[in-house]
Design a protein around this motif. Structure first.
Motif, short mmCIF file in Angstrom:
data_model
loop_
_atom_site.label_atom_id
_atom_site.label_comp_id
_atom_site.label_asym_id
_atom_site.label_seq_id
_atom_site.Cartn_x
_atom_site.Cartn_y
_atom_site.Cartn_z
N ALA A 86 0.83 -1.21 0.00
CA ALA A 86 0.00 0.00 0.00
C ALA A 86 0.87 1.26 0.00
CB ALA A 86 -0.93 0.00 1.21
N THR A 87 2.00 1.22 0.71
CA THR A 87 2.91 2.37 0.73
C THR A 87 3.52 2.59 -0.65
OG1 THR A 87 3.38 1.96 3.07
CG2 THR A 87 4.93 3.35 1.87
N LEU A 88 3.94 1.50 -1.31
CA LEU A 88 4.46 1.64 -2.67
C LEU A 88 3.40 2.21 -3.61
CD1 LEU A 88 6.57 -1.61 -3.12
CD2 LEU A 88 7.40 0.73 -3.00
N PHE A 89 2.18 1.74 -3.46
CA PHE A 89 1.07 2.27 -4.25
C PHE A 89 0.91 3.77 -4.00
CE2 PHE A 89 -3.57 3.07 -4.71
CZ PHE A 89 -3.66 2.86 -6.06
N GLY A 90 1.03 4.18 -2.74
CA GLY A 90 0.92 5.60 -2.39
C GLY A 90 2.00 6.43 -3.05
N PHE A 91 3.25 5.92 -3.03
CA PHE A 91 4.34 6.66 -3.69
C PHE A 91 4.10 6.75 -5.19
CE2 PHE A 91 6.93 5.72 0.17
CZ PHE A 91 7.22 7.04 0.48
N TRP A 92 3.58 5.69 -5.78
CA TRP A 92 3.27 5.74 -7.21
C TRP A 92 2.22 6.81 -7.49
CZ3 TRP A 92 -1.34 3.55 -9.60
CH2 TRP A 92 -1.34 3.72 -10.98
N LEU A 93 1.18 6.89 -6.65
CA LEU A 93 0.15 7.91 -6.84
C LEU A 93 0.73 9.32 -6.71
CD1 LEU A 93 -2.90 6.42 -4.88
CD2 LEU A 93 -2.65 6.66 -7.36
N ALA A 126 -4.47 11.37 -2.83
CA ALA A 126 -4.68 9.92 -2.70
C ALA A 126 -3.38 9.22 -2.30
CB ALA A 126 -5.22 9.35 -4.01
N GLY A 127 -2.27 9.64 -2.86
CA GLY A 127 -0.98 9.04 -2.50
C GLY A 127 -0.62 9.30 -1.05
N PHE A 128 -0.84 10.52 -0.60
CA PHE A 128 -0.57 10.86 0.80
C PHE A 128 -1.45 10.03 1.73
CE2 PHE A 128 -1.56 13.43 4.58
CZ PHE A 128 -0.28 13.52 5.13
N LEU A 129 -2.74 9.92 1.41
CA LEU A 129 -3.65 9.13 2.24
C LEU A 129 -3.26 7.64 2.23
CD1 LEU A 129 -7.10 10.76 1.40
CD2 LEU A 129 -5.70 11.06 3.46
N ALA A 130 -2.80 7.14 1.07
CA ALA A 130 -2.40 5.74 0.99
C ALA A 130 -1.19 5.46 1.88
CB ALA A 130 -2.09 5.36 -0.46
N ILE A 131 -0.28 6.42 1.97
CA ILE A 131 0.90 6.24 2.81
C ILE A 131 0.54 6.38 4.29
CG2 ILE A 131 3.13 7.28 3.43
CD1 ILE A 131 3.45 7.92 0.41
N VAL A 132 -0.34 7.32 4.60
CA VAL A 132 -0.73 7.53 6.00
C VAL A 132 -1.60 6.39 6.51
CG1 VAL A 132 -2.03 9.06 7.54
CG2 VAL A 132 -0.49 10.02 5.84
N TRP A 133 -2.51 5.88 5.67
CA TRP A 133 -3.44 4.81 6.06
C TRP A 133 -3.30 3.61 5.12
CZ3 TRP A 133 -7.12 9.36 5.90
CH2 TRP A 133 -7.15 10.01 7.13
N PRO A 134 -2.18 2.87 5.19
CA PRO A 134 -1.96 1.78 4.23
C PRO A 134 -2.97 0.63 4.35
CG PRO A 134 -0.26 1.78 5.92
CD PRO A 134 -1.07 3.02 6.11
N VAL A 135 -3.42 0.33 5.55
CA VAL A 135 -4.36 -0.78 5.72
C VAL A 135 -5.71 -0.43 5.08
CG1 VAL A 135 -5.58 -2.21 7.40
CG2 VAL A 135 -3.18 -1.61 7.78
N ILE A 136 -6.17 0.80 5.31
CA ILE A 136 -7.42 1.25 4.68
C ILE A 136 -7.27 1.23 3.16
CG2 ILE A 136 -8.98 3.22 4.40
CD1 ILE A 136 -8.42 3.88 7.35
N THR A 137 -6.11 1.66 2.68
CA THR A 137 -5.85 1.64 1.23
C THR A 137 -5.97 0.23 0.68
OG1 THR A 137 -4.37 3.54 1.43
CG2 THR A 137 -4.12 2.17 -0.53
#
Length: 198
Positions: A44-51, A84-95
């Motif tokens: 999820a963190t990698l996905f956030g960085f990609w976003l 969306a990327g910031f939220l994915a990094i902050v809340w990886p489980v929810i992502t």
């Protein structure tokens, strides 16, 4: 034929990189199997960085296109990617849960459309039953993932783990084979330098 031999020797010189990639893939697969929470957070963190990278690219495109019509669409897309990327990094489980729910919704819609298409095609072709069965399987999978998102995440992780393990073992086997080719080419080169037949 000469190009294939040359390519094999070039790849053989880097035999150790294939083994290293294989070991990394196996380690990643083991993490997915035995430490699912860590794998979920990492993916999820990698996905956030990609976003975030996509958002920055969108903002760059908007900046370079400013003044022309429709530049604000790229601006909004870039801002959405950053948020969306910031939220994915902050809340990886929810992502991870949201991504699994999206996969489930996609599978349900795909299944419904496949069933509908099979019904419409039943008078025109034979074998439409296979399309209907595929639609039912897709819809049931989607429902399962939506009803049990935790199990859906684990299922995806296990698939990734199996792929990573198989990929890693294959790369290690290739690396060892390339090592043999490299050693053989090295021996032949030594014979040639000494003027002896290999």
């Amino acid at each position: 034929m000469r190009m294939n031999v040359t390519l094999a020797i070039v790849m053989a010189r880097a035999w150790w990189t294939f083994i290293l990639r294989g070991v990394i893939a196996i380690l990643f697969g083991l993490v997915c199997l035995f430490f699912p929470p860590l794998a979920i957070i990492g993916l999820a963190t990698l996905f956030g960085f990609w976003l975030i990278m996509d958002g920055v690219t969108g903002l760059t495109g908007a900046w370079s296109a400013r003044g022309s019509g429709g530049w604000w669409v790229s601006l909004l897309e870039g801002i959405a990617g950053l948020v969306a990327g910031f939220l994915a990094i902050v809340w990886p489980v929810i992502t991870a849960f949201v991504l699994v729910l999206l996969v489930g919704a996609w599978a349900i819609l795909t299944g419904v459309f496949e069933i509908w298409t099979a019904i419409r095609l039943r008078e025109h072709i034979k074998g439409e039953l296979f399309l209907a069965i595929a639609g039912v399987i897709s819809a049931l999978f989607g429902l399962y993932v939506v009803i049990f998102p935790g199990a859906g995440i684990l299922s995806v992780l296990w698939l990734i783990a199996v792929f990573a393990l198989a990929f890693g073992v294959t790369l290690i086997a290739l690396g060892w084979r390339l090592r043999g080719i490299y050693e053989q080419a090295k021996r032949q080169n030594e014979y040639v330098e000494r003027g002896m037949p290999p």
